[in-house]
Design a protein around this motif. Sequence first.
Motif, PDB file in Angstrom:
ATOM      1  N   ASP A 182      93.751  20.348  45.836  1.00  0.00           N
ATOM      2  CA  ASP A 182      93.117  21.673  45.802  1.00  0.00           C
ATOM      3  C   ASP A 182      92.007  21.797  46.840  1.00  0.00           C
ATOM      4  O   ASP A 182      91.779  22.892  47.388  1.00  0.00           O
ATOM      5  N   THR A 183      91.316  20.694  47.108  1.00  0.00           N
ATOM      6  CA  THR A 183      90.245  20.719  48.115  1.00  0.00           C
ATOM      7  C   THR A 183      90.811  21.004  49.501  1.00  0.00           C
ATOM      8  O   THR A 183      90.246  21.796  50.263  1.00  0.00           O
ATOM      9  N   ILE A 184      91.939  20.387  49.818  1.00  0.00           N
ATOM     10  CA  ILE A 184      92.564  20.625  51.125  1.00  0.00           C
ATOM     11  C   ILE A 184      93.042  22.067  51.228  1.00  0.00           C
ATOM     12  O   ILE A 184      92.826  22.742  52.253  1.00  0.00           O
ATOM     13  N   VAL A 185      93.680  22.573  50.181  1.00  0.00           N
ATOM     14  CA  VAL A 185      94.156  23.964  50.176  1.00  0.00           C
ATOM     15  C   VAL A 185      92.982  24.923  50.393  1.00  0.00           C
ATOM     16  O   VAL A 185      93.045  25.853  51.213  1.00  0.00           O
ATOM     17  N   SER A 186      91.889  24.664  49.675  1.00  0.00           N
ATOM     18  CA  SER A 186      90.706  25.519  49.798  1.00  0.00           C
ATOM     19  C   SER A 186      90.072  25.403  51.177  1.00  0.00           C
ATOM     20  O   SER A 186      89.651  26.405  51.769  1.00  0.00           O
ATOM     21  N   GLY A 187      90.023  24.187  51.699  1.00  0.00           N
ATOM     22  CA  GLY A 187      89.405  23.972  53.008  1.00  0.00           C
ATOM     23  C   GLY A 187      90.156  24.666  54.127  1.00  0.00           C
ATOM     24  O   GLY A 187      89.551  25.246  55.039  1.00  0.00           O
ATOM     25  N   ILE A 188      91.486  24.629  54.038  1.00  0.00           N
ATOM     26  CA  ILE A 188      92.302  25.311  55.044  1.00  0.00           C
ATOM     27  C   ILE A 188      92.109  26.823  54.934  1.00  0.00           C
ATOM     28  O   ILE A 188      91.964  27.519  55.949  1.00  0.00           O
ATOM     29  N   ALA A 189      92.084  27.328  53.710  1.00  0.00           N
ATOM     30  CA  ALA A 189      91.902  28.767  53.495  1.00  0.00           C
ATOM     31  C   ALA A 189      90.537  29.243  53.986  1.00  0.00           C
ATOM     32  O   ALA A 189      90.415  30.346  54.530  1.00  0.00           O
ATOM     33  N   ARG A 190      89.521  28.402  53.809  1.00  0.00           N
ATOM     34  CA  ARG A 190      88.164  28.768  54.234  1.00  0.00           C
ATOM     35  C   ARG A 190      87.928  28.497  55.723  1.00  0.00           C
ATOM     36  O   ARG A 190      86.900  28.879  56.270  1.00  0.00           O
ATOM     37  N   ASP A 191      88.879  27.797  56.360  1.00  0.00           N
ATOM     38  CA  ASP A 191      88.766  27.446  57.776  1.00  0.00           C
ATOM     39  C   ASP A 191      87.496  26.618  58.043  1.00  0.00           C
ATOM     40  O   ASP A 191      86.777  26.850  59.020  1.00  0.00           O
ATOM     41  N   VAL A 192      87.226  25.639  57.174  1.00  0.00           N
ATOM     42  CA  VAL A 192      86.032  24.804  57.347  1.00  0.00           C
ATOM     43  C   VAL A 192      86.282  23.749  58.422  1.00  0.00           C
ATOM     44  O   VAL A 192      87.424  23.433  58.759  1.00  0.00           O
ATOM     45  N   ASP A 193      85.207  23.221  58.945  1.00  0.00           N
ATOM     46  CA  ASP A 193      85.300  22.173  59.972  1.00  0.00           C
ATOM     47  C   ASP A 193      85.532  20.791  59.373  1.00  0.00           C
ATOM     48  O   ASP A 193      86.307  19.994  59.909  1.00  0.00           O
ATOM     49  N   VAL A 194      84.832  20.488  58.277  1.00  0.00           N
ATOM     50  CA  VAL A 194      84.859  19.147  57.702  1.00  0.00           C
ATOM     51  C   VAL A 194      85.049  19.216  56.191  1.00  0.00           C
ATOM     52  O   VAL A 194      84.396  20.007  55.509  1.00  0.00           O
ATOM     53  N   ILE A 195      85.962  18.402  55.674  1.00  0.00           N
ATOM     54  CA  ILE A 195      86.143  18.221  54.235  1.00  0.00           C
ATOM     55  C   ILE A 195      85.754  16.782  53.890  1.00  0.00           C
ATOM     56  O   ILE A 195      86.219  15.836  54.534  1.00  0.00           O
ATOM     57  N   ILE A 196      84.904  16.621  52.881  1.00  0.00           N
ATOM     58  CA  ILE A 196      84.495  15.291  52.440  1.00  0.00           C
ATOM     59  C   ILE A 196      84.869  15.144  50.973  1.00  0.00           C
ATOM     60  O   ILE A 196      84.408  15.921  50.127  1.00  0.00           O
ATOM     61  N   ILE A 197      85.702  14.154  50.659  1.00  0.00           N
ATOM     62  CA  ILE A 197      86.215  13.983  49.298  1.00  0.00           C
ATOM     63  C   ILE A 197      85.685  12.682  48.694  1.00  0.00           C
ATOM     64  O   ILE A 197      85.872  11.593  49.261  1.00  0.00           O
ATOM     65  N   ASP A 198      85.044  12.787  47.549  1.00  0.00           N
ATOM     66  CA  ASP A 198      84.541  11.635  46.808  1.00  0.00           C
ATOM     67  C   ASP A 198      85.674  11.029  45.971  1.00  0.00           C
ATOM     68  O   ASP A 198      86.594  11.732  45.551  1.00  0.00           O
ATOM     69  N   THR A 199      85.609   9.723  45.728  1.00  0.00           N
ATOM     70  CA  THR A 199      86.615   9.049  44.901  1.00  0.00           C
ATOM     71  C   THR A 199      85.921   8.124  43.905  1.00  0.00           C
ATOM     72  O   THR A 199      84.743   7.804  44.043  1.00  0.00           O
ATOM     73  N   ALA A 200      86.671   7.683  42.897  1.00  0.00           N
ATOM     74  CA  ALA A 200      86.113   6.806  41.870  1.00  0.00           C
ATOM     75  C   ALA A 200      85.806   5.424  42.446  1.00  0.00           C
ATOM     76  O   ALA A 200      86.555   4.901  43.261  1.00  0.00           O
ATOM     77  N   GLY A 201      84.693   4.848  42.003  1.00  0.00           N
ATOM     78  CA  GLY A 201      84.265   3.544  42.520  1.00  0.00           C
ATOM     79  C   GLY A 201      84.467   2.427  41.533  1.00  0.00           C
ATOM     80  O   GLY A 201      83.518   1.907  40.964  1.00  0.00           O
ATOM     81  N   ARG A 202      85.713   2.043  41.315  1.00  0.00           N
ATOM     82  CA  ARG A 202      86.011   0.988  40.346  1.00  0.00           C
ATOM     83  C   ARG A 202      86.759  -0.150  41.018  1.00  0.00           C
ATOM     84  O   ARG A 202      87.694   0.077  41.779  1.00  0.00           O
TER      85      ARG A 202
END
Length: 324
Positions: free
Chosen positions: A194-214
Amino acid sequence: MGFFDKLFKRNKDQEEQKAVLDEGLKQTKENFFSKISKAIAGKSEVDEEVLDNLEEALITADVGLDTTVTIIKNIEARVAKDKYINTGELNNILQEEIANILTDSSSTDYKTYGTPLDKKPYVILVVGVNGVGKTTTIGKLAYNFKKNGKSVLLGAADTFRAAAVDQLSIWSDRVGVPIVKKEMGSDPSSVAYDTIVSGIARDVDVIIIDTAGRLHNKAHLMEELSKIKRSIGKNMENAPHEVMLVLDGSTGQNALEQAKHFTAATEVTSLAITKLDGTAKGGVVLAIANQFKIPVKYIGVGERMEDLQVFNKYEFVDTLFSLQ
């Protein structure tokens, strides 16, 4: 003035950044420089005793055994070739050899980093164990990108801890950038998608995605990260463009163990090493860079958002060998 200082013609902002670096690495450079100075004190030439002392000094400065052996072997080869080297020359050679084992991002900054036209939005997947400053690093990255004219979108794909989503949301509000998030327990890969879909729609320059740290289950970590990467790739070919591993520099050699786990679980392409201010263990930066051959892109040298600096190996080495 450091050995590499002649390479730089700094503007006002760069001078301020260097001053922050000097202050942030104060404990590390005092520890490192004092050990190196003691190793060669009172010697007029580089002999076996000097090299033994230097080897011990590097190891106790958290440079690590493997990296120390590499540096010493290279120095031995230069001493053998040039026949006579005094300890003054040794200091310069040591700085050169340390710089040679580092890979940096000195050709980029927050203005130019990561957004060529064929990679927009530029997607950064951030990995690392809980407690290393991962979410804070993401917030500081977002701040600095935005400050330099880049539009940013955050993705809260660490859905296993409510605190992780909450903390990233706080950074989203603080920096003033949008965030994609779901309720705790949601599938992390669906958040990434969903973040990628939203980022493309918003035409943003940078997407930064957090992940679980286990790290308790390497196979599960590998499966989870692979699934997230596949979800990202469904909407954008060749994304993520960067997998950034965040490590806590204050933990010294323990950071190496974390790097081993994550590099075994996924293809890590860059490093951010945090919490170097307030620790004498910054020599571990050398060990990590040498052992894993992954470029260090950022180092954290203070609490302010501006204190996540683009790593420059020459500035770093100059600071280690300077007590000003």
